[in-house]
Design a protein around this motif. Structure first.
Motif, PDB file in Angstrom:
ATOM      1  N   TYR A 632      24.674  35.710   9.350  1.00  0.00           N
ATOM      2  CA  TYR A 632      26.055  35.401   9.009  1.00  0.00           C
ATOM      3  C   TYR A 632      27.026  35.992  10.025  1.00  0.00           C
ATOM      4  O   TYR A 632      28.097  35.432  10.257  1.00  0.00           O
ATOM      5  CB  TYR A 632      26.371  35.928   7.615  1.00  0.00           C
ATOM      6  CG  TYR A 632      27.708  35.453   7.094  1.00  0.00           C
ATOM      7  CD1 TYR A 632      27.916  34.108   6.811  1.00  0.00           C
ATOM      8  CD2 TYR A 632      28.764  36.333   6.909  1.00  0.00           C
ATOM      9  CE1 TYR A 632      29.146  33.659   6.345  1.00  0.00           C
ATOM     10  CE2 TYR A 632      29.991  35.900   6.447  1.00  0.00           C
ATOM     11  CZ  TYR A 632      30.168  34.560   6.167  1.00  0.00           C
ATOM     12  OH  TYR A 632      31.386  34.111   5.723  1.00  0.00           O
ATOM     13  N   GLN A 633      26.643  37.107  10.642  1.00  0.00           N
ATOM     14  CA  GLN A 633      27.484  37.645  11.707  1.00  0.00           C
ATOM     15  C   GLN A 633      27.538  36.675  12.877  1.00  0.00           C
ATOM     16  O   GLN A 633      28.566  36.588  13.573  1.00  0.00           O
ATOM     17  CB  GLN A 633      26.941  39.002  12.179  1.00  0.00           C
ATOM     18  CG  GLN A 633      27.126  40.142  11.183  1.00  0.00           C
ATOM     19  CD  GLN A 633      28.561  40.669  11.162  1.00  0.00           C
ATOM     20  OE1 GLN A 633      29.506  39.934  11.426  1.00  0.00           O
ATOM     21  NE2 GLN A 633      28.726  41.935  10.832  1.00  0.00           N
ATOM     22  N   ARG A 634      26.463  35.933  13.118  1.00  0.00           N
ATOM     23  CA  ARG A 634      26.491  34.921  14.189  1.00  0.00           C
ATOM     24  C   ARG A 634      27.335  33.716  13.783  1.00  0.00           C
ATOM     25  O   ARG A 634      28.061  33.151  14.595  1.00  0.00           O
ATOM     26  CB  ARG A 634      25.072  34.459  14.519  1.00  0.00           C
ATOM     27  CG  ARG A 634      24.147  35.527  15.060  1.00  0.00           C
ATOM     28  CD  ARG A 634      22.879  34.882  15.637  1.00  0.00           C
ATOM     29  NE  ARG A 634      22.226  34.006  14.672  1.00  0.00           N
ATOM     30  CZ  ARG A 634      21.279  34.384  13.825  1.00  0.00           C
ATOM     31  NH1 ARG A 634      20.892  35.661  13.810  1.00  0.00           N
ATOM     32  NH2 ARG A 634      20.727  33.530  12.991  1.00  0.00           N
ATOM     33  N   VAL A 635      27.217  33.317  12.539  1.00  0.00           N
ATOM     34  CA  VAL A 635      27.939  32.134  12.066  1.00  0.00           C
ATOM     35  C   VAL A 635      29.435  32.419  11.942  1.00  0.00           C
ATOM     36  O   VAL A 635      30.270  31.589  12.302  1.00  0.00           O
ATOM     37  CB  VAL A 635      27.348  31.669  10.718  1.00  0.00           C
ATOM     38  CG1 VAL A 635      28.232  30.602  10.080  1.00  0.00           C
ATOM     39  CG2 VAL A 635      25.942  31.143  10.924  1.00  0.00           C
ATOM     40  N   ALA A 636      29.789  33.592  11.427  1.00  0.00           N
ATOM     41  CA  ALA A 636      31.190  33.955  11.208  1.00  0.00           C
ATOM     42  C   ALA A 636      31.413  35.372  11.711  1.00  0.00           C
ATOM     43  O   ALA A 636      31.376  36.327  10.932  1.00  0.00           O
ATOM     44  CB  ALA A 636      31.550  33.852   9.731  1.00  0.00           C
ATOM     45  N   PRO A 637      31.605  35.545  13.014  1.00  0.00           N
ATOM     46  CA  PRO A 637      31.756  36.900  13.565  1.00  0.00           C
ATOM     47  C   PRO A 637      32.942  37.633  12.952  1.00  0.00           C
ATOM     48  O   PRO A 637      34.015  37.075  12.752  1.00  0.00           O
ATOM     49  CB  PRO A 637      31.982  36.636  15.062  1.00  0.00           C
ATOM     50  CG  PRO A 637      31.442  35.266  15.303  1.00  0.00           C
ATOM     51  CD  PRO A 637      31.675  34.501  14.042  1.00  0.00           C
ATOM     52  N   GLY A 638      32.722  38.900  12.651  1.00  0.00           N
ATOM     53  CA  GLY A 638      33.784  39.752  12.146  1.00  0.00           C
ATOM     54  C   GLY A 638      34.068  39.642  10.669  1.00  0.00           C
ATOM     55  O   GLY A 638      34.958  40.327  10.156  1.00  0.00           O
ATOM     56  N   ARG A 639      33.317  38.821   9.944  1.00  0.00           N
ATOM     57  CA  ARG A 639      33.575  38.666   8.510  1.00  0.00           C
ATOM     58  C   ARG A 639      32.897  39.740   7.678  1.00  0.00           C
ATOM     59  O   ARG A 639      33.254  39.937   6.519  1.00  0.00           O
ATOM     60  CB  ARG A 639      33.094  37.282   8.038  1.00  0.00           C
ATOM     61  CG  ARG A 639      33.745  36.127   8.773  1.00  0.00           C
ATOM     62  CD  ARG A 639      35.224  36.046   8.467  1.00  0.00           C
ATOM     63  NE  ARG A 639      35.927  35.166   9.394  1.00  0.00           N
ATOM     64  CZ  ARG A 639      37.214  34.871   9.318  1.00  0.00           C
ATOM     65  NH1 ARG A 639      37.951  35.411   8.364  1.00  0.00           N
ATOM     66  NH2 ARG A 639      37.782  34.074  10.202  1.00  0.00           N
ATOM     67  N   LEU A 640      31.908  40.401   8.221  1.00  0.00           N
ATOM     68  CA  LEU A 640      31.215  41.476   7.520  1.00  0.00           C
ATOM     69  C   LEU A 640      31.350  42.766   8.311  1.00  0.00           C
ATOM     70  O   LEU A 640      31.526  42.732   9.536  1.00  0.00           O
ATOM     71  CB  LEU A 640      29.730  41.139   7.343  1.00  0.00           C
ATOM     72  CG  LEU A 640      29.373  39.949   6.446  1.00  0.00           C
ATOM     73  CD1 LEU A 640      27.881  39.713   6.472  1.00  0.00           C
ATOM     74  CD2 LEU A 640      29.868  40.176   5.029  1.00  0.00           C
TER      75      LEU A 640
END
Length: 898
Positions: A632-640
């Motif tokens: 998910y860090q690859r799909v949406a960087p900075g969201r977690l």
């Protein structure tokens, strides 16, 4: 004899000043036209947004009662219809004007159809006369009342409990129903024990129908009458739900057949979106509360209640309207100030050219009243007809409902323009030949660089700065709920005027410094250009204030518009969580691979979202989000948070569960061990404030390790994602599942930006920026054209001394450059600072789903646009210089000047 002479003098004076008179008339016409059309267009946008907010909504008077109560109060179908007139009369007057004719219906609870079915089939029997009028039968006939059906036949009638019904073609095709097919509904309400007297209820399909117009808003609240809805209930049990239509005789059997049968009686009033405007919407919320009280207090019927979703829609619209009115008032006030400045500039230029005439008249003994005749009469000759024509043209264009503010704005501008000559006369000629009057005769210059401001001017400037500061303090204190307050509209103008005063104070020192620098330079053009710019009077510096306001409006519009777009982009990310998201109650294990194989998909990450999990102790219910954290860090960087070691808890979950390891479970989901390691404020798709826990996907085991959501990186087509979702559903899950969802971030973002109120705000920003730039260029052009004659005389002397044509063009640019650069720079900086200065008034959260908009950086494309306008202004100076070039007739010009 005096009359013809006077008329001849007036005509001769008008002919001599025809250039500034025509310019003033043209500017007045355009300003009056815009003063009528722009507010009307904004008001029409508000009305369209109000209509869109209530589109497809209704006001329903509903009651849930048993058949015995319904049969006692409303024994016949006609009684239900008659009762609708009573509810209509109870509507408040304003609400009554925006609703349509009442639509009555009576329906049962969902009842299970008996039979050897693998999956339950639920059906609702409904008596809905309006629906039967909007369908076309493709098989069988409409349901009919059996012979002898009525009160005299008792509860059972001649045919017992059998009711003729009609079903939709989608329902019939799904389950193979045909005319004559019996439906055994003797089991009573689905999921409830059989009630006394419910046995024996049977229905028979009389006909199969399709809608005459599937897009008819009538079906918005009656989708089950056209389609089959499939839901997952209980422990993953799929049920299929539809509605069958009964005739008027069917109503008799529903109301009298089984006394304990539960029924829903509804009187629906559809809202006519075309009849709702800004003013109507503001009073609808209060009308709804009054109507609720009126319905609740009726004692001549079983208890009823008003059911509607209008409240939430109206609150959302009210929030958007307050925010829109605030930011639009800030923009339009600046535009109005720019227009007023340009008109005053035109009137001032005309008065400057009339100065020698008035001074001569005063020297010959004319009174102030006699001076006022030409000074005020000539502007009135240009302004009054032009204002009337512009207003009339604006009304003929019919861009929206006429606004009272338009008439006030036009009247105020006309009075301002006509009052300026009177003020000038009193100032220059009130105490004899002094000031401007003497200067007009003797040629004494009032250069901006050497002029000393009077004490009166100093006091007025200080008062203006104090008023601007007080306005900002009061404005910030009122907050986001201020709406279109006059104070809001005044603050940008006050700040612009105060900034203009400060710039005018610094401007002479800038010119002096430039003059000293250019004096040492090798070329003559730069020095002469700065020297000529320094010799401009205060009137020549008025374009500086106009240009400053224009640049401030453009900067403010560009800043707020860009901030709104960025806020909506972040809101779309918060809603979807990635470029796209595929969700269902359950997906198979190959769902991620199918999504990754789609064209345009660069990555896909599985997740499992389970709601209503509970800890071993305590009543709190937690939403579990199991996701591949690294993916998910690859799909949406900075969201977690970076590098989480274990579970992430929301603030609400941390407050309820603490920070110790715990176990979560539910009857339908195996236990999972949670070891908290950090915090996370929000997660896409989870309402703010909800207790939720984010854990690695690998923490799931067994039957729980099945994805329900796939987060996608890339730009796949929506149709392809829906196909992948359909292929990834467990076998047997049919259409209509409310847990299935395909969301594409681009589509969500487009939906936000296509909202009517967002369009009103963005269009107003664009128009204000363009009109401000046009007015700024018009001010430059006006000064250049009106001053072209005197400038030509000066250049004629320079041409005799050897100034070339190319140097003359460069000189035109250098003369205007200090004003352009000073005004544009100061105004642009003010526009960029305005969103922060106005603070909570510029609240854009209603347009971003509640997400805060804090990044008020200007759009990078706006600065090149500003530079392009400055270059256009310089090109205008060169073009005017070329048009009024006197090099070919130096002798005539020099004789005129000598």
């Amino acid at each position: 004899m005096n009359g013809p002479l006077l008329n001849g003098a007036w005509a001769r004076l008008a002919r001599e000043q025809r250039a500034p008179l025509v310019a003033l008339a043209a500017m007045t016409f355009v300003t009056a036209l815009l003063a009528v059309t722009v507010p009307a267009r904004v008001a029409a946008g508000y009305d369209r947004a109000a209509g869109a907010a209530v589109s497809g909504q209704d006001v329903r008077v509903e009651a849930r009662t048993d058949a015995a109560t319904l049969g006692r109060f409303l024994p016949l179908a006609d009684d239900v219809t008659v009762r609708s007139a009573t509810w209509y009369d109870d509507l408040p007057a304003d609400l009554r004007r925006v609703v349509g004719a009442p639509e009555t219906s009576v329906g049962t609870n969902e009842m299970a159809t008996a039979g050897p079915f693998l999956e339950p089939r639920l059906v609702t029997l409904a008596w809905d006369p309006g629906a039967l009028k909007r369908v076309r039968f493709v098989a069988g006939t409409p349901p009919e009342d059996p012979p002898g059906d009525g009160p005299a036949d008792g509860p059972g009638g001649k045919r017992g409990q059998e009711i003729q019904v009609a079903v939709s073609k989608a329902y019939a095709d799904r389950f193979g129903y045909r005319p004559g097919t019996p439906l055994d509904l003797s089991g009573g309400d689905a999921g409830a024990p059989p009630r006394q007297g419910a046995e024996g209820l049977r229905a028979r399909v009389a006909g199969v129908y399709v809608p005459r117009d599937a897009a008819d808003p009538y079906w918005t609240a009656r989708a089950d009458m056209l389609w089959v809805r499939t839901e997952l209930r209980g422990e993953g049990v799929r049920v299929h739900i539809g509605t069958a239509l009964a005739s008027g005789g069917g109503y008799w059997r529903l109301a009298h057949g089984a006394p304990g049968r539960r029924l829903t009686v509804s009187w629906r009033f559809p809202v006519d979106a075309g009849a709702v405007g800004r003013g109507t919407a503001s009073g609808m919320a209060a009308d709804l509360e009054a109507y609720r009280a009126a319905v609740r207090n009726r004692g001549d019927l079983f208890p009823c209640a008003v059911v509607t979703a209008l409240d939430a829609r109206l609150r959302s619209y009210a929030g958007q309207l307050r925010s829109g009115e605030a930011v639009i008032a800030l923009t339009l006030s600046g535009l109005a100030a720019i227009a007023a400045g340009v008109l005053l500039l035109g009137a001032g230029m005309l008065g400057r050219r009339l100065g020698p005439v008035l001074a001569t008249m005063r020297a010959r003994g004319a009174s102030l009243r006699q001076l006022a005749a030409p000074a005020c009469g000539l502007p009135a000759l240009a302004v009054l007809p032009a204002a009337a024509a512009g207003s009339g043209a604006g009304l003929l264009l019919d861009t929206g409902p006429p606004q009272a503010a338009s008439a006030c704005a036009v009247g105020a501008l006309v009075v301002l323009v006509l009052a300026l000559p009177a003020v000038t006369i009193v100032r220059d000629h009130g105490a004899g030949e002094r000031g401007g009057g003497l200067a007009a005769v003797t040629g004494r210059r009032g250069d901006l660089v050497v002029a000393r401001p009077s004490r009166r001017r100093l006091v007025l400037e200080a008062l203006l700065i104090v008023l601007a500061a007080m306005g900002v303090v009061l404005l910030r204190g009122r907050g986001a709920g201020a709406g279109a307050d006059p104070l809001i509209a005044a603050v940008p103008v006050l700040l612009g005027a105060a900034t203009g005063v400060l710039v005018l104070r610094v401007y002479p020192y800038l010119l002096r410094a430039l003059g000293r620098t250019m004096r040492r330079g090798p070329g003559i053009v730069a020095f002469v250009g700065v020297a000529r710019a320094s010799r401009q009077g205060v009137l020549g510096a008025l374009p500086l204030v106009v240009l400053l306001l224009a640049a401030a409006v453009a900067g403010f519009a560009a800043t707020v518009g860009a901030a709104l777009e960025r806020g909506q982009d972040r809101a779309a990310w918060a809603v979807v969580g990635a470029d796209a998201r595929v969700s269902a109650e359950l997906l198979d294990r190959g769902a991620v691979a199918r999504v990754r194989a789609l064209p345009g998909v660069r990555d896909a990450v599985p997740a499992r979202i389970v709601r209503d999990l509970r800890p071993a102790s305590g009543p709190v219910r937690v939403t579990l989000i199991a996701i591949d954290l690294e993916g998910y860090q690859r799909v949406a960087p900075g969201r977690l948070p970076a590098h989480p070691r274990g579970a992430l808890l929301s603030p609400a979950a941390a407050g309820e569960l603490g920070t110790r390891p715990l176990t979560l479970s539910s009857p339908n989901f195996p236990e999972i061990r949670v070891e908290p390691s950090g915090r996370i404020d929000d997660f896409p798709g989870v309402p703010h404030g909800t207790p939720f826990v984010v854990v690695p996907f690998r923490a799931l085991t067994g039957t729980g390790a099945v994805p329900s959501t796939v987060y996608v990186r890339g730009d796949p087509g929506t149709a392809a994602l829906r196909g992948a979702l359909q292929a990834s559903l467990p076998p047997g899950l049919l259409g209509g599942d409310p847990y299935r969802e395909v969301q594409v971030r681009r589509d969500v973002l487009d939906g936000m930006r296509r909202a009517p109120m967002v369009g009103v705000v963005q269009d107003t920003f664009r128009d204000a920026a363009l009109l401000g730039a046009a007015y700024g260029l018009l001010a430059v052009l006006l000064v250049l054209v009106v001053e072209a004659r005197s400038r030509g005389r000066g250049l004629a002397h320079l041409h005799v001394l050897g100034l070339t044509r190319r140097q003359g063009r460069r000189l035109a640019v250098v003369e205007i450059a200090p004003v352009l650069l000073s005004a544009a720079g100061a105004g642009w900086v003010l526009g960029l600072l305005l969103p922060g200065v106005t603070g909570p008034v510029v609240d854009l959260r209603p347009y971003t789903g509640g997400h805060a908009v804090s990044n008020h950086a200007a759009d990078p494309a706006a600065l090149p646009a500003l530079l392009a306008v400055l270059l256009l202004a310089a090109a205008t100076a060169v073009a005017v210089d070329r048009a009024f070039d006197t090099r070919h007739d130096l002798a005539a010009v020099l004789r005129t000047g000598d």
